[in-house]
Design a protein around this motif. Structure first.
Motif, mmCIF file in Angstrom:
data_model
loop_
_atom_site.group_PDB
_atom_site.id
_atom_site.type_symbol
_atom_site.label_atom_id
_atom_site.label_comp_id
_atom_site.label_asym_id
_atom_site.label_seq_id
_atom_site.Cartn_x
_atom_site.Cartn_y
_atom_site.Cartn_z
ATOM 1 N N LEU A 28 0.825 -1.205 0.000
ATOM 2 C CA LEU A 28 0.000 0.000 0.000
ATOM 3 C C LEU A 28 0.863 1.260 0.000
ATOM 4 C CD1 LEU A 28 -2.760 -0.990 2.580
ATOM 5 C CD2 LEU A 28 -3.081 -0.658 0.113
ATOM 6 N N SER A 53 -6.010 0.460 6.882
ATOM 7 C CA SER A 53 -7.277 0.974 6.358
ATOM 8 C C SER A 53 -7.126 2.409 5.877
ATOM 9 C CB SER A 53 -8.348 0.876 7.437
ATOM 10 O OG SER A 53 -9.562 1.368 6.971
ATOM 11 N N GLU A 88 -5.217 2.309 2.698
ATOM 12 C CA GLU A 88 -6.039 1.738 1.632
ATOM 13 C C GLU A 88 -6.975 2.802 1.054
ATOM 14 O OE1 GLU A 88 -8.652 -2.272 0.833
ATOM 15 O OE2 GLU A 88 -8.669 -1.417 2.846
#
Length: 120
Positions: free
Chosen positions: A33, A79, A82
């Protein structure tokens, strides 16, 4: 990230028992990521800088691998990153293929797949 608590090998089972999740897989997930964010931020020119870590960034990634974050802490960080990556998705479509980056990505993907297959 769904399979961070499901072992595929004895080694992973041991890691999950010790830390509560597969910290190596978590590190690799975050690494991917962050690579996407860093490569975008370099204007798609700094592949080596985007894929490599030095100093405190490297220490953070190694700390993650060695269980210094709880699963919840990792999930929050992952998260958040992301969400950033999903916002950058469209910008990746307009970039012409960089042969050097493509070569490195293919090698990285092959290595990740080989390593994953060893754990099955």
């Amino acid at each position: 990230m769904k399979d961070l608590t499901k072992p595929n090998s004895e080694r992973q089972e041991s890691m999950i028992a010790q830390y509560g999740y597969n910290t190596k897989k978590a590190m690799m997930s975050l690494h991917f990521l962050l690579f996407l964010v860093r490569f975008h931020n370099s204007g798609f020119k700094g592949f080596q800088d985007a894929i490599s870590y030095e100093g405190s960034d490297r220490e953070f990634m190694l700390g993650l691998k060695h269980g210094e974050l709880s699963l919840d802490e990792f999930k929050k960080i992952a998260s958040s990153n992301e969400e950033i990556v999903l916002q950058l998705e469209q910008s990746y479509y307009g970039v012409p293929l960089d042969k050097e980056a493509n070569y490195y990505l293919k090698n990285l993907l092959q290595t990740l797949v080989k390593n994953h297959l060893k754990t099955i």
